[in-house]
Design an enzyme around this catalytic site. Structure first.
Site, PDB file in Angstrom:
ATOM      1  CB  SER A 165     -28.300 103.532  48.710  1.00  0.00           C
ATOM      2  OG  SER A 165     -28.550 102.863  49.918  1.00  0.00           O
ATOM      3  N   GLY A 174     -32.518 100.531  46.348  1.00  0.00           N
ATOM      4  CA  GLY A 174     -33.834 100.007  46.691  1.00  0.00           C
ATOM      5  C   GLY A 174     -34.888 101.089  46.771  1.00  0.00           C
ATOM      6  CG  ASP A 224     -23.520 109.436  49.195  1.00  0.00           C
ATOM      7  OD1 ASP A 224     -23.042 110.482  48.691  1.00  0.00           O
ATOM      8  OD2 ASP A 224     -24.589 108.921  48.810  1.00  0.00           O
TER       9      ASP A 224
END
Length: 409
Positions: A19, A21, A128
């Site tokens: 996420s 990066g 998530d």
């Protein structure tokens, strides 16, 4: 030229994107230990790594939470160095021909519920929950399930007063559409109930091999998410869970019955599956499906099929005959200390390989095995991030334009 961060960690090759990066394999030069290094450009429009690292630090000390070794800035990048982990459950699912046995699903469910409960106890929701964000440990921690990626996590209550965030509607769809709760699809602010409902879909995904709302075609991404939502809402829980123990339907019905600010009864949900585990005559030996398969790139589809059949046959014969035919307990099962599984870190006497696949080095690491089961990758990164396959968006229920999150599609 050798690249270093924090004057201690040598930067290696890129192994994926998490996420907000990119993630690299690294080495702690002081002890020769491999680590995961997450980098984010300081000039990025919406920097998130600093926020994510702060959440990780708040979670430190919890079972199944990766250790953060160093955070800071290095040149043009924000950096987070963390414990190197093994394969994700999505990778292992693919390795096992996209079908887990009931025993493996229940072993995972117990730990996954506990990971979510711990995050909630620290005043955050994950938002998530998906197979890619649960990784197995390495070495002595090879039986331990870790939860990763707090890039979308959000505080749901005040740490001091425990005042819950207010109920809101018309919220963006944050997370992965495949596993999103019904209320998330409807644009309702997420809370603890939504993490657990998402986990219910993950467990049925492991049982079924795929969910009814996968593979839907649509002209636009917006229409695709609408189709996923429609299919999910029109599929009764009893139909979704047909052919599987009733505990899975009970779990999902319980999650959907929760009110926005309800505290879920995590112990009840764990005990639901523990009672089923015991009735099936399974043993808490932490022999997962992947421990019983041959690792390597040369495994053919026929071999994988045969191994799966042999595994299922072994599972049937390993059950305790005395435990068969015991009727389901009536009412809510109450948590009992006797029914609790031993810690996954406890050594067992069985001969099966219960750790993650052994670490490999040098030229071996460059071999393209079917699901990257070496230490280099996957590492703190989802397999779908690596392959670009996602059903993810931050889609507002009231917007015409669709701002997408870190997962792409």
């Amino acid at each position: 030229m050798e690249l270093r961060v924090g004057n201690r960690y040598r930067l290696g090759r890129k192994i994926g994107s998490g996420s907000f990066g990119d993630i690299y394999l690294g080495t702690d030069i002081s002890v020769g230990e491999e680590v995961a290094i997450k980098l984010e450009c300081v000039k990025t429009k919406h920097p998130q790594l600093h926020i994510e690292s702060k959440i990780y630090k708040m979670m430190q000390g919890g079972v199944g939470i990766p250790t953060i070794k160093w955070c800071g800035a290095e040149g043009d990048y924000n950096v987070m160095v963390m414990e190197l982990l093994g394969p994700s459950l999505e990778d292992l699912f693919n390795f096992c021909s996209r079908k887990f046995s009931l025993k493996t699903v229940l072993l995972l469910a117990d730990q996954m519920i506990s990971r979510i409960e711990y995050i909630h106890s620290k005043n955050f929701i994950h938002r998530d929950v998906k197979p890619d964000n649960f990784l197995m440990g390495l070495g002595k921690k090879g039986n331990l399930v870790y939860i990763i990626d707090f890039g979308l996590a959000k505080k749901y209550r005040d740490a001091r007063t425990h005042q819950h965030i207010p109920y809101r509607e018309n919220k963006n769809l944050t997370g992965t559409a495949r596993y999103a709760s019904i209320n998330t699809h409807l644009g309702i602010e997420q809370s603890r109930r939504d993490d657990l409902e998402s986990l219910g879909y993950v467990l049925m995904y492991f049982n079924l091999g795929s969910l009814p709302w996968q593979g839907l075609k649509a002209a636009t991404k917006r229409q695709k998410y609408e189709r996923i939502s429609e299919k999910k809402m029109s599929t009764p829980i009893e139909v979704l869970c047909k052919g599987y123990p009733s505990e899975f339907a009970t779990y999902l019905n319980f999650c959907r019955s929760l009110r926005f600010d309800d505290k879920p009864d995590y112990s009840y949900l764990r005990q639901l599956f523990r009672n089923l585990f015991h009735r099936q005559g399974f043993s808490y030996d932490y022999v997962f499906d992947w421990n019983m398969l041959k690792f390597g790139a040369n495994r053919t589809a026929e071999e994988a099929d045969r191994e799966r059949r042999e595994r299922d046959e072994r599972m049937r014969h390993s059950r305790n005959p005395a435990a068969r035919g015991i009727p389901a307990a009536s009412g809510r099962p109450r948590p009992t200390q006797d029914g609790a599984p031993p810690t996954p870190l406890t050594p067992t006497s069985h001969t099966a390989n219960t750790s993650s696949p052994r670490p490999v080095t040098g030229m071996e690491r460059e071999r393209k095995v079917s699901m990257r089961l070496h230490r280099g990758a996957p590492v703190n990164v989802s397999s779908s991030d690596l392959t670009g396959r996602q059903d993810t968006s931050r889609m507002s229920t009231s917007q015409n334009s669709i701002p997408f999150d870190h997962h792409g599609k």
